[in-house]
Structure formats: C-alpha cells, structure tokens
Design a protein around this motif. Structure first.
Motif, PDB file in Angstrom:
ATOM      1  N   LEU A 384      21.551 -41.513  -5.295  1.00 50.22           N
ATOM      2  CA  LEU A 384      21.648 -40.395  -6.219  1.00 50.22           C
ATOM      3  C   LEU A 384      20.273 -40.187  -6.814  1.00 50.22           C
ATOM      4  O   LEU A 384      19.716 -41.082  -7.430  1.00 50.22           O
ATOM      5  CB  LEU A 384      22.620 -40.744  -7.339  1.00 50.22           C
ATOM      6  CG  LEU A 384      24.094 -40.490  -7.089  1.00 50.22           C
ATOM      7  CD1 LEU A 384      24.897 -40.957  -8.292  1.00 50.22           C
ATOM      8  CD2 LEU A 384      24.365 -39.020  -6.820  1.00 50.22           C
ATOM      9  N   LEU A 385      19.736 -39.006  -6.619  1.00 50.91           N
ATOM     10  CA  LEU A 385      18.396 -38.754  -7.135  1.00 50.91           C
ATOM     11  C   LEU A 385      18.412 -37.542  -8.045  1.00 50.91           C
ATOM     12  O   LEU A 385      19.117 -36.565  -7.778  1.00 50.91           O
ATOM     13  CB  LEU A 385      17.435 -38.454  -5.982  1.00 50.91           C
ATOM     14  CG  LEU A 385      17.023 -39.591  -5.072  1.00 50.91           C
ATOM     15  CD1 LEU A 385      15.980 -39.096  -4.091  1.00 50.91           C
ATOM     16  CD2 LEU A 385      16.453 -40.733  -5.904  1.00 50.91           C
ATOM     17  N   VAL A 386      17.620 -37.605  -9.094  1.00 47.68           N
ATOM     18  CA  VAL A 386      17.458 -36.426  -9.941  1.00 47.68           C
ATOM     19  C   VAL A 386      16.643 -35.417  -9.145  1.00 47.68           C
ATOM     20  O   VAL A 386      15.514 -35.696  -8.758  1.00 47.68           O
ATOM     21  CB  VAL A 386      16.742 -36.804 -11.254  1.00 47.68           C
ATOM     22  CG1 VAL A 386      16.396 -35.568 -12.051  1.00 47.68           C
ATOM     23  CG2 VAL A 386      17.622 -37.744 -12.070  1.00 47.68           C
ATOM     24  N   SER A 387      17.245 -34.272  -8.840  1.00 43.69           N
ATOM     25  CA  SER A 387      16.569 -33.301  -7.977  1.00 43.69           C
ATOM     26  C   SER A 387      16.674 -31.910  -8.581  1.00 43.69           C
ATOM     27  O   SER A 387      17.585 -31.625  -9.360  1.00 43.69           O
ATOM     28  CB  SER A 387      17.233 -33.261  -6.601  1.00 43.69           C
ATOM     29  OG  SER A 387      17.606 -34.549  -6.182  1.00 43.69           O
ATOM     30  N   PRO A 388      15.749 -31.012  -8.176  1.00 40.77           N
ATOM     31  CA  PRO A 388      15.826 -29.639  -8.682  1.00 40.77           C
ATOM     32  C   PRO A 388      17.119 -28.965  -8.231  1.00 40.77           C
ATOM     33  O   PRO A 388      17.597 -29.217  -7.129  1.00 40.77           O
ATOM     34  CB  PRO A 388      14.631 -28.952  -8.014  1.00 40.77           C
ATOM     35  CG  PRO A 388      13.744 -30.043  -7.544  1.00 40.77           C
ATOM     36  CD  PRO A 388      14.605 -31.228  -7.296  1.00 40.77           C
ATOM     37  N   ILE A 389      17.699 -28.147  -9.096  1.00 35.99           N
ATOM     38  CA  ILE A 389      18.920 -27.429  -8.737  1.00 35.99           C
ATOM     39  C   ILE A 389      18.555 -26.211  -7.889  1.00 35.99           C
ATOM     40  O   ILE A 389      17.383 -25.922  -7.671  1.00 35.99           O
ATOM     41  CB  ILE A 389      19.694 -26.984  -9.992  1.00 35.99           C
ATOM     42  CG1 ILE A 389      18.825 -26.070 -10.875  1.00 35.99           C
ATOM     43  CG2 ILE A 389      20.156 -28.210 -10.786  1.00 35.99           C
ATOM     44  CD1 ILE A 389      19.590 -25.409 -12.005  1.00 35.99           C
ATOM     45  N   SER A 390      19.549 -25.498  -7.404  1.00 38.40           N
ATOM     46  CA  SER A 390      19.293 -24.288  -6.624  1.00 38.40           C
ATOM     47  C   SER A 390      19.308 -23.068  -7.545  1.00 38.40           C
ATOM     48  O   SER A 390      19.770 -23.150  -8.686  1.00 38.40           O
ATOM     49  CB  SER A 390      20.355 -24.134  -5.552  1.00 38.40           C
ATOM     50  OG  SER A 390      21.615 -23.940  -6.167  1.00 38.40           O
ATOM     51  N   ARG A 391      18.843 -21.933  -7.021  1.00 38.30           N
ATOM     52  CA  ARG A 391      18.900 -20.699  -7.820  1.00 38.30           C
ATOM     53  C   ARG A 391      20.344 -20.328  -8.133  1.00 38.30           C
ATOM     54  O   ARG A 391      20.656 -19.854  -9.217  1.00 38.30           O
ATOM     55  CB  ARG A 391      18.208 -19.558  -7.069  1.00 38.30           C
ATOM     56  CG  ARG A 391      16.701 -19.615  -7.166  1.00 38.30           C
ATOM     57  CD  ARG A 391      16.070 -18.299  -6.735  1.00 38.30           C
ATOM     58  NE  ARG A 391      16.168 -18.104  -5.300  1.00 38.30           N
ATOM     59  CZ  ARG A 391      15.271 -18.582  -4.416  1.00 38.30           C
ATOM     60  NH1 ARG A 391      14.214 -19.253  -4.844  1.00 38.30           N
ATOM     61  NH2 ARG A 391      15.424 -18.387  -3.134  1.00 38.30           N
ATOM     62  N   ALA A 392      21.244 -20.570  -7.166  1.00 41.75           N
ATOM     63  CA  ALA A 392      22.660 -20.265  -7.408  1.00 41.75           C
ATOM     64  C   ALA A 392      23.186 -21.070  -8.601  1.00 41.75           C
ATOM     65  O   ALA A 392      23.889 -20.526  -9.461  1.00 41.75           O
ATOM     66  CB  ALA A 392      23.488 -20.565  -6.165  1.00 41.75           C
ATOM     67  N   SER A 393      22.813 -22.349  -8.664  1.00 47.66           N
ATOM     68  CA  SER A 393      23.223 -23.171  -9.796  1.00 47.66           C
ATOM     69  C   SER A 393      22.620 -22.652 -11.096  1.00 47.66           C
ATOM     70  O   SER A 393      23.292 -22.593 -12.125  1.00 47.66           O
ATOM     71  CB  SER A 393      22.759 -24.616  -9.622  1.00 47.66           C
ATOM     72  OG  SER A 393      23.635 -25.316  -8.818  1.00 47.66           O
ATOM     73  N   THR A 425      20.516 -21.864  -2.331  1.00 47.17           N
ATOM     74  CA  THR A 425      21.779 -22.537  -2.624  1.00 47.17           C
ATOM     75  C   THR A 425      21.627 -24.036  -2.378  1.00 47.17           C
ATOM     76  O   THR A 425      20.724 -24.452  -1.663  1.00 47.17           O
ATOM     77  CB  THR A 425      22.932 -22.040  -1.735  1.00 47.17           C
ATOM     78  OG1 THR A 425      22.510 -22.156  -0.382  1.00 47.17           O
ATOM     79  CG2 THR A 425      23.305 -20.613  -2.019  1.00 47.17           C
ATOM     80  N   THR A 426      22.527 -24.800  -2.955  1.00 49.30           N
ATOM     81  CA  THR A 426      22.506 -26.246  -2.751  1.00 49.30           C
ATOM     82  C   THR A 426      23.071 -26.542  -1.364  1.00 49.30           C
ATOM     83  O   THR A 426      24.040 -25.914  -0.945  1.00 49.30           O
ATOM     84  CB  THR A 426      23.403 -26.924  -3.809  1.00 49.30           C
ATOM     85  OG1 THR A 426      23.112 -26.327  -5.072  1.00 49.30           O
ATOM     86  CG2 THR A 426      23.148 -28.403  -3.878  1.00 49.30           C
ATOM     87  N   TYR A 427      22.474 -27.475  -0.654  1.00 46.69           N
ATOM     88  CA  TYR A 427      23.025 -27.866   0.639  1.00 46.69           C
ATOM     89  C   TYR A 427      24.396 -28.480   0.451  1.00 46.69           C
ATOM     90  O   TYR A 427      24.597 -29.255  -0.472  1.00 46.69           O
ATOM     91  CB  TYR A 427      22.141 -28.924   1.306  1.00 46.69           C
ATOM     92  CG  TYR A 427      20.973 -28.385   2.048  1.00 46.69           C
ATOM     93  CD1 TYR A 427      21.142 -27.385   3.004  1.00 46.69           C
ATOM     94  CD2 TYR A 427      19.696 -28.880   1.824  1.00 46.69           C
ATOM     95  CE1 TYR A 427      20.065 -26.893   3.704  1.00 46.69           C
ATOM     96  CE2 TYR A 427      18.607 -28.386   2.512  1.00 46.69           C
ATOM     97  CZ  TYR A 427      18.791 -27.395   3.449  1.00 46.69           C
ATOM     98  OH  TYR A 427      17.727 -26.913   4.135  1.00 46.69           O
ATOM     99  N   PRO A 428      25.338 -28.157   1.323  1.00 47.33           N
ATOM    100  CA  PRO A 428      26.639 -28.829   1.207  1.00 47.33           C
ATOM    101  C   PRO A 428      26.457 -30.341   1.303  1.00 47.33           C
ATOM    102  O   PRO A 428      25.578 -30.830   2.019  1.00 47.33           O
ATOM    103  CB  PRO A 428      27.421 -28.327   2.422  1.00 47.33           C
ATOM    104  CG  PRO A 428      26.646 -27.229   3.021  1.00 47.33           C
ATOM    105  CD  PRO A 428      25.274 -27.226   2.441  1.00 47.33           C
TER     106      PRO A 428
END
Ligand code: CDP
Ligand code: MG
Length: 723
Positions: A384-393, A425-428
């Motif tokens: 689990l890594l802290v990662s940037p969210i997507s534009r959709a999020s 978008t976030t990858y599934p």
C-alpha cells in the motif's frame, strides 16, 4: 476473450405489458405501505424517529426515480444506475427493491455489496434505522469475520469479497433475488471478479430457473457508467436526476512540501475567514488523520474563546463503529444567541469520497493523495503506497462540497499538476494486485479457464502466471492446474493462501493452537502500540513478550498473555502493557471463527505448549512450511537479499530479531525510503531444503551467496539420509 464473443442476452421488451402491470403493482404496494402506520417487518407501529427520517428520505433525488427504476428492473435482468453521490442510491434503492417484494424472510434476500467494511456496517445500521427494524434481523451485514444477519434478513449489506466467498458454497447465489453491486466505479478486485462471475450466473438464472430470476443492479457514481452498460450486454442505463450546486475550485500557486501541514493550515484558515459550513479533509491513513485532528483542535484553541466552536472527527476503517458514527453528529450551534454557528471538520480517508455522504459539507480540502495498492509481479510484492489520486477522484472529492449549497474546494496542488501529473482515472485494482487469492477462489468456483474468464479488464498474464505458480508451489494446484484436496481446504479459509496453508499444516508440527493465535493476531491492526511520547515505556512493555528469534512468536506471547487475563481486567492490562485493546479483542473473535472453520475442516487443535513454555522450533517450522517463498538470506555486506527475487532488504526497526541470522522468513515487504522486511522469523537452511526442495531447486537457481549455502544444506541432508 473480452467482450467480442459475449452472448448478447438482454430481456428485450417482449413483455412490455407484463412490465407495466408489474410496475402498477409496485406502485400500489408502495402506496399501501406508505399510507400504513404498521411496519410490515415488525408488525408494530412505526416510531416517531421513523417518521422524522422518512421526511428527509422523501426529499432525496432518488425518490422521483423510484417507479422508473422499478419498471426497468422488472423488465431487465441487469440495470445500470448512475447518480451523484448523496442522491440516495445506496440507502434507498435496496429498500425500494425489498418493499416491492423482491425479498421475503427465510426465502430470498436482496444483497448490496460495498467495497469497504466501514461502509457495509455503517450503511446497514442506517438502513435498519430507516426501516425501523433491528440490525441483524430484517436488515443485516456480513464482513470478513463478522456476520450480523439471520434467516430473517431480507436486505443484507456485505463486502464484495464476502459475496464472492458465499458463491463458493452457493455457486448460483441462489439465496439472492437481487444483487446490487454498489460503488462499481471503484473497480475493486472483488467487484471485478464478481462481475465476471455474474456474467456466468445470469444465463443460468433467467426467468423460470429453479431459483427464480436473478436481477442485478450495478450502481456507479461516475460518468463512466457506459462501460458497465456495454459489459453487461447493453443493459439499460438509468441516471438519477441529481442536483448539485456549483463548487469553486482553488489551487495552490506552488507545490506543497508537506500536505498534512498544508491541510491543517487550510482548515484553520477556513474556520477563521469563511462563512458557515462544515469542512471535509481527505488524508491517507490513521496516523496522518489523528495527527491532523490534533493539530486542527490546537489551532482552533489558539483562536481564543470568542471564536465559534470547532469540533473535529476522524474517519478511517480501523476506528470503532461508535466513533465512526460521530461524523454524522450535526455541527455545534452558536456559542451565544445570535452569534456565528459552530463548525464541524471531518478528516477522512478515501471512504468519504463516494461511499459515505456527510451532510452539511461546504468546504473540501484535497491534498491529492490516497493509499493505493501497488503490485510488482516480478518481485511478487504487493504494498500500500501513498500515491497521487486521479482527476476523476479529485472531481468526486470536490463534488462533496456542493451537495446542499454552493461550496469551495481547496486542492493543495497546482492547477498545472492537476492537468499534467494526475491520471484521468484510477487503474482498476485488478491491474495492481497479486492474484493468488482470486485464482484460488475462481478455481474453487469451478472456473478453470482463467484466460477466457470474462474480466472487464483482464489482469496481466504475468500476474496470473505468478499466481498459478505460487499456488502450485503451495500444493493448492497440481501440475495440470487443477485444485488439489489441500487447495480445496485452503479456499475455505478467509485468508491469504499462504496463511491458509500454514493453518492447515500446523498440526503436522503439533502447534495448530499456536498458529491459529498467530494468524488471528496478524489479521487485525497492529497490536503493539508505540506512542511517540512514550516510546521507551512501550518498548519496555513489549520486552516482556519478546522471543528474539521471531516477531511472530513475540506476537503469540502477547496474545497468549492477554488470554490469561480475566476479562474484567483486560482493559487495564492492555493499557498498562501498551497493547491495542480493540485490535487484540478483535483478534480473539477472529480466532474463534477460524477455530470454527478448522473444526468443520477436521483440522485438529494441538498445542506445543509444555511446562517450560512453547516448543518454539515447532512453531518456526510451521511458519517456514508455508512462508518459504518469502525468505531472505544474509549477505556478507550485512544486508539481506530476498531469495530468487534478489531485492536488497533490511530488518525493520520494529523487529525483535536479535543479531543477524543467516535465514529469515518475513510477512511483509515495506517499500519506504529503505526496503524493509517486517514481522520476521529466523529460519534454517536445513528446514528450507527439507520442506521445499521443489522451490529451492538448485538447477533453477541464480548464482548467489544463498545458493552456496543451500548447496551445503543439501549435502548435509544427503548425509542425514544416509546417502
Ligand atoms: O449512495 P448515495 O451516495 O447516492 O447516497 P446515500 O449514501 O444513500 O445517502 C443518502 C443520504 O442519506 C445522504 O444525504 C446522507 O447524508 C444520508 N445518510 C445519513 O444521514 N446517515 C447515514 N449513516 C447514511 C446516509
Ligand atoms: Mg452510495
């Protein structure tokens, strides 16, 4: 593969008349129900609380959409529903279905899946309240290790993973008349697998089938709903007429160095300068959230007694339910009559992005990060890594500010970064996960041809190969890829395949009692507490439990000590020993459930605890028998190298391991500034070559120091065997 050769099976409107008569019937059922003062589920009059909640429910946008929805559900097997968060999809739609008769006690049930445990439990509680029934009766929930439902349950909220488990014993999901797949846009691993499974079940449960027709309602919060529509063979797409207010979006001029600090600062700034309205802050995990809550509270105190009151609530999955519910408490009123009203701040993980709606939010603070699963099949590490969210999020997050009136969203990153750095978008999740668990589940469900399984987004072949390989090494699949008896047993346990195997094989080492405690203690949040301000005292407390050869046995020692404390003294004992009281008591309930499954599977309970304590060698051997693929070998340089994957790793500072043993097995690979292995146990080369010669096969082994050691071990083994 994919969607090309998918059978087009839609219940076209050949029975329009039937549908419209059904719709009429629905309407009259509903009208009768709504005008009645007797609750049909309990036979009692509705409470005053019911009536008052009903008034707010009737105002939700989804109500105007009720008859249209029911009409479509009546005439189609699958319906896709898209609607803004907060429009009432999750809480109301399953109720509509239950009210018009899709479920009846003891016979059939409506299921509503949720990606998150917190959402499943909290929504079930809310809906039970809305229906004026007891939780666990008419309305229930099921999450891993917790089943609050009964034969009477007609509406059940459950995690997507649990529904998948239920399918193992009920392959056509015959208990259910309707399955509502909620939050489908999140595309969790389990939701994706469920969708593929439903594609197989739906043709077997058409109208007239033995278990009745199965209906599926796919609910999504984003605009991507066409993708679901296409996947489900052109199922109708219905849009809930939502109303949202404009949200003004602000960016920072420069990137923020420390997003937690920036979020705290922004929250206090809003409290000082902006008009009334509550604040929602998105952070990534418990620690950050608790820290931010504390700092926001302090900041508000500094503003002095005359400023309006500010209450701060955290929200994350390991928070106890009673505290989770606090986020719904309305903000405090003015301190003096006619003064400015108080304000509520909720500091939450991603869960508040779409799963839970908190009324009254006008300001959103979005630092742009969340914790996401990342998988690297080459080194078999999932983290689990802290990662940037997507534009959709990011858009979802800002939308949370405009539910009741115009709002503001403060993005703690630059506008340029929003457009250039964030993905659309976030990858599934299926593309970011290890698949061994899913593959085992699918095999158990009788799906052998994984390559042709109808995944919405098929996982990388390499990831599937890795999963098959791991399951083969563990003995769950034979060389043909078929499930073995061991594999069938492993699939029954709600655990990672390695842990399942460990539990099943533990009687061979005479320590199933100890292994089940260890597995239970590992299935809950961290048991040892180490608050920054009392780190030394915490370390001293932990020292009483330490077994310097193993973090696992140390965990066992703490857990066993807890079990020996009389229940009325346990709270105090936990406090005195820096043990997380909530975690360890849930470990106890996990253990109870695992023992239940063990009895069912005929796995005997045996202990290696004698007068002088545990036979720790047995425990370490049992651990090694399942975890030998997560092994690291000490290098001459002083660091460790993981075997076969050749990653340089270090023992995590929290490990109790004394010195630097030659071989260690580990539970977790933590990718941070340094590659750490966590929860470690010392093992022996001789055990490795004895237990897993198929894995430590020297013909297929990269040249390395570990190999040199293994060669010696094999020689010793041959001598012992008298060769
Ligand atoms: O699923 P969707 O996002 O469309 O909405 P929902 O979760 O069904 O929420 C509908 C309404 O119920 C919202 O206004 C929530 O604030 C409210 N609700 C609540 O007051 N308490 C809860 N525990 C859950 C929802
Ligand atoms: Mg919802």
């Amino acid at each position: 593969m994919g969607g090309s050769d998918r059978k087009r099976k839609i219940n076209l409107a050949d029975d329009d008349d039937a549908a419209s008569s059904l719709a009429k019937q629905h309407k009259s059922t509903l009208e009768a129900r709504q005008s009645s003062s007797i609750n049909p589920w309990t036979g009692r009059s509705y409470s005053a609380r019911y009536q008052s909640i009903l008034q707010t429910r009737l105002k939700l946008p989804v109500y105007q959409f009720q008859s249209k929805l029911l009409e479509h559900v009546a005439s189609n097997q699958v319906v896709v529903v898209e609607g803004e968060t907060g429009s009432g999809k999750t809480t109301q739609i399953p109720q509509f279905l239950v009210e018009v008769g899709y479920a009846s006690p003891g016979k059939s049930c409506v299921a509503c899946t949720q990606p998150r445990r917190v959402a499943a439990t909290s929504i079930a509680a809310r809906v039970a309240e809305e229906m004026d029934v007891t939780l666990g009766g008419t309305v229930g929930y099921t999450i891993r290790f917790e089943d609050v439902s009964s034969d009477e349950t007609v509406l059940k909220f459950l995690t997507d993973g649990m529904l998948l488990r239920e399918a193992m014993n009920d392959p056509l999901l015959s208990r259910y008349s309707v399955i509502v797949l909620d939050e489908a846009h999140e595309r969790t691993l389990a939701t994706d697998v469920l969708m593929g499974l439903l594609m197989e079940i739906l043709p077997k449960r058409e109208k007239g089938s033995k278990y009745g027709e199965l209906k599926v309602v796919v609910m999504s919060a984003t605009l991507d709903a066409e993708k679901f529509q296409e996947y489900f063979n052109g199922a109708p797409l219905l849009k809930v007429p939502g109303r949202t207010f404009p949200v003004e979006v602000f960016y920072t001029a420069e990137p923020e160095r420390n997003y937690v600090e920036a979020a705290v600062r922004t929250a206090i700034q809003i409290h000082k300068c902006e008009g009334p309205g509550d604040i929602l802050v998105f952070l990534t995990g418990e620690q950050e959230i608790e820290q931010a809550c504390e700092e926001i509270r302090l900041g508000a105190q500094d503003m002095g007694k005359d400023s309006p009151e500010l209450v701060v609530y955290p929200l994350y999955s390991s928070l106890p339910p009673a505290q989770q519910r606090k986020i719904f408490t309305p903000a405090p009123g003015p301190k003096v009559v006619g003064g400015p009203p108080g304000r509520k701040v909720v500091v939450s993980t991603n869960i508040a992005e779409t799963s839970l709606t908190i009324d009254g939010i006008v300001y959103v603070i979005d630092p742009g990060f969340s914790k996401q699963k990342v998988y690297n099949p080459r080194i078999r590490v999932e983290s689990l890594l802290v990662s940037p969210i997507s534009r959709a999020s990011a858009r979802q997050r800002s939308g949370r500010a405009g539910r009741t009136r115009p709002g503001k969203c403060f993005r703690l990153y630059t506008e340029q970064s929003f457009y250039n750095d964030l993905q659309e978008t976030t990858y599934p999740e299926i593309l970011r996960s290890k698949m061994s668990n899913v593959v085992l589940t699918l095999k158990k469900l009788g799906i052998d041809d994984l390559v042709h399984f109808d995944f919405m987004d098929p996982p990388a072949p390499e990831t599937l190969m890795r999963a098959l390989e791991v399951l083969n090494y563990l003995g769950a699949l034979d060389d043909e890829g078929d499930l073995t008896d061991l594999g069938r047993q492993m699939a029954e346990l709600p655990l990672d395949p390695q842990l399942s195997k460990m539990l099943i094989c533990s009687p061979d080492y005479n320590c199933s009692e100890e292994i089940v405690s260890i597995v239970a203690a590992m299935s809950v949040p961290q048991i040892f507490l180490r608050p920054r301000e009392s780190a030394k005292a915490a370390d001293e407390a932990k020292a009483q439990f330490v077994d310097a050869t193993s973090d696992h046995i140390t965990l066992l020692n703490a857990y066993a000590a807890y079990e020996d404390v009389p229940s009325e003294e346990r709270k105090q004992w936990c406090w005195d020993n820096f043990i997380n009281d909530r975690s360890i008591s849930s470990a106890e309930s996990v253990k109870k459930q695992l023992k239940g499954i063990m009895t069912r599977l005929d796995i005997p309970l045996m202990t290696c605890r004698g007068k002088s304590g545990y036979d720790t060698n047995s425990i370490r051997m049992a651990l090694t028998s399942a975890m030998y693929m997560q092994v690291a070998h000490l290098q001459r340089t002083g660091s460790y190298l993981t075997v076969k994957d050749n990653q340089i790793v270090y023992l995590h500072p929290s490990s109790v391991i004394d010195g630097k043993p030659q071989w260690v097995i580990f539970e977790e690979f933590a990718l941070t500034s340094k590659n750490y292995i966590r929860t470690v146990t010392t093992t022996r080369g001789e055990w490795l070559v004895e237990m897993a010669p198929h894995y430590f096969d020297l013909d297929n082994f990269p040249e390395c120091e570990a190999k040199d050691d293994l060669v010696l071990e094999y020689k010793k083994l041959a001598r012992r065997m008298g060769k």
